[in-house]
Design an enzyme around this catalytic site. Structure first.
Site, PDB file in Angstrom:
ATOM      1  N   ASP A  49      48.330 -22.949  79.885  1.00  0.00           N
ATOM      2  CA  ASP A  49      47.267 -23.955  79.729  1.00  0.00           C
ATOM      3  C   ASP A  49      45.926 -23.242  79.531  1.00  0.00           C
ATOM      4  O   ASP A  49      45.873 -22.010  79.381  1.00  0.00           O
ATOM      5  CB  ASP A  49      47.289 -24.979  80.877  1.00  0.00           C
ATOM      6  CG  ASP A  49      46.769 -24.435  82.198  1.00  0.00           C
ATOM      7  OD1 ASP A  49      46.351 -23.251  82.260  1.00  0.00           O
ATOM      8  OD2 ASP A  49      46.780 -25.192  83.191  1.00  0.00           O
TER       9      ASP A  49
ATOM     10  N   CYS B  58      49.871 -20.867  84.197  1.00  0.00           N
ATOM     11  CA  CYS B  58      48.778 -21.840  84.351  1.00  0.00           C
ATOM     12  C   CYS B  58      47.869 -21.303  85.451  1.00  0.00           C
ATOM     13  O   CYS B  58      47.894 -20.101  85.732  1.00  0.00           O
ATOM     14  CB  CYS B  58      49.304 -23.247  84.621  1.00  0.00           C
ATOM     15  SG  CYS B  58      50.178 -23.485  86.178  1.00  0.00           S
TER      16      CYS B  58
ATOM     17  N   THR C 104      47.845 -21.762  88.807  1.00  0.00           N
ATOM     18  CA  THR C 104      48.618 -21.261  89.949  1.00  0.00           C
ATOM     19  C   THR C 104      50.019 -20.811  89.559  1.00  0.00           C
ATOM     20  O   THR C 104      50.708 -20.172  90.368  1.00  0.00           O
ATOM     21  CB  THR C 104      48.789 -22.369  91.004  1.00  0.00           C
ATOM     22  OG1 THR C 104      49.468 -23.476  90.376  1.00  0.00           O
ATOM     23  CG2 THR C 104      47.445 -22.836  91.563  1.00  0.00           C
TER      24      THR C 104
ATOM     25  N   HIS D 169      69.381 -11.890  91.078  1.00  0.00           N
ATOM     26  CA  HIS D 169      70.187 -12.807  91.903  1.00  0.00           C
ATOM     27  C   HIS D 169      70.199 -14.245  91.389  1.00  0.00           C
ATOM     28  O   HIS D 169      71.198 -14.938  91.541  1.00  0.00           O
ATOM     29  CB  HIS D 169      69.668 -12.816  93.350  1.00  0.00           C
ATOM     30  CG  HIS D 169      69.939 -11.539  94.080  1.00  0.00           C
ATOM     31  ND1 HIS D 169      69.727 -11.389  95.432  1.00  0.00           N
ATOM     32  CD2 HIS D 169      70.416 -10.334  93.655  1.00  0.00           C
ATOM     33  CE1 HIS D 169      70.058 -10.159  95.799  1.00  0.00           C
ATOM     34  NE2 HIS D 169      70.472  -9.500  94.737  1.00  0.00           N
TER      35      HIS D 169
ATOM     36  N   HIS E  53      76.642 -13.966  92.939  1.00  0.00           N
ATOM     37  CA  HIS E  53      75.501 -14.833  92.617  1.00  0.00           C
ATOM     38  C   HIS E  53      75.871 -15.942  91.631  1.00  0.00           C
ATOM     39  O   HIS E  53      75.191 -16.958  91.574  1.00  0.00           O
ATOM     40  CB  HIS E  53      74.343 -14.006  92.068  1.00  0.00           C
ATOM     41  CG  HIS E  53      73.910 -12.935  93.010  1.00  0.00           C
ATOM     42  ND1 HIS E  53      73.345 -13.207  94.240  1.00  0.00           N
ATOM     43  CD2 HIS E  53      74.011 -11.585  92.937  1.00  0.00           C
ATOM     44  CE1 HIS E  53      73.090 -12.075  94.864  1.00  0.00           C
ATOM     45  NE2 HIS E  53      73.493 -11.072  94.102  1.00  0.00           N
TER      46      HIS E  53
HETATM   47  C1  RB5 Z   1      44.283 -26.820  85.895  1.00  0.00           C
HETATM   48  O1  RB5 Z   1      43.072 -27.146  86.499  1.00  0.00           O
HETATM   49  C2  RB5 Z   1      45.318 -26.477  86.971  1.00  0.00           C
HETATM   50  O2  RB5 Z   1      45.617 -27.616  87.706  1.00  0.00           O
HETATM   51  C3  RB5 Z   1      46.560 -25.895  86.335  1.00  0.00           C
HETATM   52  O3  RB5 Z   1      46.234 -24.763  85.614  1.00  0.00           O
HETATM   53  C4  RB5 Z   1      47.652 -25.448  87.281  1.00  0.00           C
HETATM   54  O4  RB5 Z   1      47.161 -24.607  88.269  1.00  0.00           O
HETATM   55  C5  RB5 Z   1      48.510 -26.509  87.836  1.00  0.00           C
HETATM   56  O5  RB5 Z   1      49.479 -26.270  88.546  1.00  0.00           O
END
Ligand code: RB5
Length: 147
Positions: free
Chosen positions: A8, A65, A67, A98, A133
């Site tokens: 993203d 993204c 996180t 695994h 596995h």
């Molecule tokens: C975008 O603001 C953020 O929510 C996205 O990049 C991600 O971290 C979502 O899981």
């Protein structure tokens, strides 16, 4: 070997760094974007990476993204995808060995580029061990088919 990549708006710089790194390792990269800085929705890019892997257009995928969580959830909605969010190399390596992970995810707002490179390298160099596995990986597919 082809690697599908998607991200993203939070992860364009990280994607470009990892894309160059992966190409430097000798892989071909299919870049599903985004390459635009406007805010966008990670599910679209997660689905594209996941589909490329299960359709056989790519051997493995890397999705990024903020996180790593949102895009991994999107990837995992595609039947046959086993996407793992990894913030260090040990988990990344073991997720291949695994869990037969086929998409690697991480957070551009969580880890730095050098850690992301190390994670990516360990993940790409590792191979699925099969054996004991396989039963567990088969059980994951069975849940996917039943639920
Ligand atoms: C975008 O603001 C953020 O929510 C996205 O990049 C991600 O971290 C979502 O899981």
């Amino acid at each position: 070997m082809k690697i599908a990549m998607g991200n993203d708006h939070t992860a364009i710089e990280m994607k470009n760094e990892i894309k160059a790194f992966v190409e430097g390792m000798g892989y071909e990269v299919l870049d599903f974007g985004t390459n635009a800085t406007e805010s966008c929705d990670y599910p679209k890019y997660g689905e594209e990476v996941g589909r490329a892997v299960v359709d056989g257009k790519a051997d493995l995928g890397i999705a990024i993204c903020g996180t790593g969580v949102g895009i991994s959830l999107a990837c995992n909605k595609v039947k046959g995808v086993r996407a793992c969010v990894c913030s260090e190399p040990y988990t990344a390596k073991l997720s291949r060995m695994h869990n037969d992970s086929n998409v690697l995810c991480f957070g551009a707002r969580v880890i730095g580029v050098e850690m992301a490179k190390m994670i990516t390298e360990e993940w790409l160099k590792a191979s699925y061990e099969g054996g004991r596995h396989q039963r567990r990986v088969d059980m994951l597919a069975e849940i996917e088919n039943r639920c």
